[in-house]
Design a protein around this motif. Structure first.
Motif, PDB file in Angstrom:
ATOM      1  N   VAL A  62       6.491   8.858  -3.045  1.00 57.67           N
ATOM      2  CA  VAL A  62       7.677   8.091  -2.656  1.00 57.67           C
ATOM      3  C   VAL A  62       8.937   8.745  -3.237  1.00 57.67           C
ATOM      4  N   GLU A  93       6.140   6.225  -7.427  1.00 53.75           N
ATOM      5  CA  GLU A  93       5.112   7.261  -7.485  1.00 53.75           C
ATOM      6  C   GLU A  93       5.646   8.563  -6.883  1.00 53.75           C
ATOM      7  N   ASN A 108       0.843  -1.194   0.000  1.00 51.95           N
ATOM      8  CA  ASN A 108       0.000   0.000   0.000  1.00 51.95           C
ATOM      9  C   ASN A 108       0.879   1.244   0.000  1.00 51.95           C
ATOM     10  N   PRO A 109       0.314   2.406  -0.336  1.00 51.63           N
ATOM     11  CA  PRO A 109       1.114   3.640  -0.390  1.00 51.63           C
ATOM     12  C   PRO A 109       1.802   3.966   0.931  1.00 51.63           C
ATOM     13  N   ARG A 166       4.911   1.919   1.303  1.00 50.65           N
ATOM     14  CA  ARG A 166       5.963   2.358   0.382  1.00 50.65           C
ATOM     15  C   ARG A 166       6.621   3.653   0.869  1.00 50.65           C
ATOM     16  N   VAL A 167       5.807   4.577   1.373  1.00 47.69           N
ATOM     17  CA  VAL A 167       6.361   5.823   1.920  1.00 47.69           C
ATOM     18  C   VAL A 167       7.200   5.537   3.153  1.00 47.69           C
TER      19      VAL A 167
END
Length: 658
Positions: free
Chosen positions: A97, A94, A50-51, A54-55
């Motif tokens: 990130v 993205e 999920n975002p 990733r962050v």
């Protein structure tokens, strides 16, 4: 605990429970000793569940890199494999990130590419990636993202924006910067021209990706020329600047353009273009002198829009009348009537938003009107507010930079000859409109008094830091430009023709009767400001007189260098006739008195000693000014205290005891 558990630990670092976050962080710290740890984080930044995960992976990798590069840990010797995987990740992740991950890249670039001058394959590989990226190659299914690749290029050039060895009197262009320019930036500028053509041929709308590409190329070029001038770039400056002129010429300041990310990016590109002009004029005269006429024509047109920046309509937003009092919501932003009409043309029998709009300065009669907005549109309107604020800030910053470019140009011989014929029109149609009081000033006075003081009544303009870009207003830049103009010398004139008898030479002085060059402050600026009547009981009700005189006082505050060059009697006459009478008007004028306090504080070091008592008495009166109903006089009292401090400091230095 094994490496496959890293994704779960990263998820736990996002928990609202502090104890869970601490435990997960400690576990990640223990796992960071494993040689495959950074590779695992990289794989999560591109393929996380999920975002948020990733962050979190990008954030931990950024911090991990900062701790270990240039240290004694095993990771300080960065492997070629890791660098290759990092580059691949940067080109694919993205935007959210990428913004974090690129900071880890900067740390490695500073250590490996800049200090050690290693990583020889970096520049050729990045050049190949950019040429084969999505927007530049035009391929439908391209592996590389152009925006990501240009972001990497920006981080690669970033360390070279300053001199690497300030102790060297004339530092040569670093070989790494020369290589980047030759292999990447020069081919990119050819593509830049085509992107400009594409952006300017699309009328009435903007494409975000195209605009972002233009912005990133301008950012990279600015960093390349901020201190150095790469040899491969110099021949391309005329054509590149022509494209920048076209971009700046496409900007609109009447606030009737459609909103959207694309237009905000266009304004940012315009801002960066002006920063490039500043760098060329101040650092690279050899190359900028031939471009000077076109630069001047461009920035003079932008500066003329200062009156549009000042005349903004403001919106006060709250809930419905009953709810507004309960929630005490009050947000002030510029309003666009054509957009507002489209946004608010809905009617639903639901709870409503209450919007009060105070009129623009151009309205001849005060009026208020209301717009009813269904609560279902609150989120949309919040985005609208944000875009409006951002648009107006960028518009003002562009005009501010245009004034700055003119100031820098005036410091050069060719530039002075080009600008001086326009002094009168520049003062009347650009500089003074930026100084005049407007609705925005009154709104800021009411909403954030400390911010108003910091923006409009600073104790020292040079204390402002670049970290607070919002403080670099069009008004401050206009004041600075006015000071530069006032200190420039006009054409030779006979001593008897100088504007003030106080500036004439005494008998016996050398060259008496011969032609002399007077300051433009004496020939142009002071006579222009003298045209505006000082507010008195007879005209205090006329808003235009009050607003204009606010601009006059702002102008006086920017003339301290010029006034220091004048004889004491000159300054005494100016202060007695044009500033001190404001303290004797029976009707309180808080906006003007606060500005007058600031002027006296700015001129404290050059005031004649015989005026000290009168000035001190006036400032004490202002220091005790009470609030006037709904109008707070806090800025009056603060500015008076600052001026008194400046006056006392000047008296102590002069040896006078009051």
């Amino acid at each position: 605990m094994e490496l496959p558990q890293i994704p779960q630990l990263l998820n736990e670092t996002l928990s609202p429970d502090g104890s869970v976050v601490r435990a997960a962080t400690e576990s990640l710290d223990r796992l960071s000793l494993h040689p495959d740890f950074p590779f695992c984080l990289l794989s999560i930044t591109t393929g996380g569940q999920n975002p948020g995960q990733r962050v979190a992976a990008a954030t931990y990798l950024k911090n991990f890199t900062r701790r270990n590069v240039d240290g004694s840990s095993p990771f300080s010797k960065i492997s070629k494999e890791f660098k290759n995987q990092l580059m691949r990740a940067l080109l694919q992740v993205e935007p959210a990130v990428l913004k974090i991950l690129v900071e880890a890249f900067r740390v490695i670039v500073a250590s490996v590419f800049v200090k050690e001058n290693s990583w020889p394959e970096l520049v050729p590989e990045l050049a190949s990636v950019i040429q084969n990226s999505s927007l530049i190659s035009g391929a439908a299914n391209c592996e590389w993202n152009t925006i990501n690749a240009l972001t990497v290029l920006h981080s690669l050039i970033r360390p070279f924006q300053y001199f690497l060895n300030p102790k060297v009197p004339k530092e040569p262009v670093p070989p790494q910067l020369e290589l980047i320019t030759k292999e990447i930036l020069v081919p990119l500028l050819a593509v830049f021209h085509h992107f400009v053509e594409k952006a300017l041929t699309v009328h009435g709308r903007t494409e975000a990706e195209t605009e972002r590409t233009l912005l990133l190329v301008c950012k990279c070029t600015y960093l390349a020329v901020r201190s150095h001038m790469p040899s491969a770039l110099a021949p391309l400056l005329p054509s590149f600047c022509c494209d920048l002129f076209r971009i700046l010429g496409s900007l609109s300041f009447d606030h009737m353009d459609p909103l959207g990310e694309g237009y905000l990016l266009r304004l940012k590109t315009g801002k960066r273009s002006l920063l490039i002009f500043c760098a060329l004029v101040t650092r690279h005269r050899k190359f900028s002198d031939k471009l000077m006429p076109d630069i001047i024509n461009c920035v003079l047109k932008i500066a003329a829009h200062s009156i549009k920046i000042s005349n903004l309509c403001h919106v006060t937003v709250g809930l419905h009348r009953g709810q507004a009092m309960m929630h005490n919501v009050d947000v002030c932003i510029p309003f666009r009537p054509h957009i507002g009409a489209a946004l608010f043309s809905v009617q639903e029998p639901a709870d409503i938003f209450f919007v009060s709009i105070s009129p623009c300065l151009k309205f001849s009669h005060p009026c208020n009107f209301f717009i009813l907005l269904p609560l279902g549109y609150i989120i949309i309107y919040t985005v609208f507010l944000f875009l409006m604020q951002k648009l107006d800030f960028l518009s003002e910053r562009v005009v501010s930079l245009a004034f700055n470019v003119i100031s820098h140009v005036l410091e050069t011989g060719p530039g002075w000859r080009l600008v001086s014929p326009n002094f009168s029109s520049l003062l009347e149609s650009a500089i003074f409109p930026a100084l005049v009081m407007n609705e925005k000033d009154i709104s800021e006075w009411e909403e954030d008094k400390d911010e108003y003081i910091q923006k409009n009544l600073p104790s020292d303009l040079e204390e402002i830091s670049g970290w607070r870009e919002d403080l670099f207003t069009a008004r401050k830049s206009a004041i600075n430009l006015l000071g530069v103009i006032s200190m420039s010398k006009g054409p030779p004139v006979a001593a008897s023709n100088c504007a003030s008898a106080l500036s004439k030479r005494k008998k016996g002085e050398k060259n008496r009767g011969k032609d002399q060059r007077c300051f433009m402050g004496e020939l142009l600026v002071i006579p222009f400001l003298s045209k505006f009547p000082i507010p008195s009981e007879a005209n205090v009700s006329e808003t235009k007189i009050i607003n204009d005189y606010y601009g006059v006082l702002m102008a006086y505050g920017g003339l301290q260098d010029f006034l220091r060059e004048q004889k004491p009697g000159y300054i005494s006459t100016l202060i007695r006739n044009r500033v001190l009478p404001l303290y004797r008007v029976s009707v309180s004028l808080p906006y003007l008195v606060a500005t007058a306090n600031w002027v006296l504080g700015e001129l404290a070091s050059c005031l004649p000693e015989e005026m000290s008592a009168d000035v001190y008495s006036s400032l004490l009166k202002a220091l005790a000014m009470p609030d006037m109903g709904d109008v707070s006089c806090y800025p009056v009292r603060v500015s008076a205290a600052g001026a008194i401090a400046g006056l006392l400091e000047a008296l102590v230095e002069g040896g006078e005891v009051m």
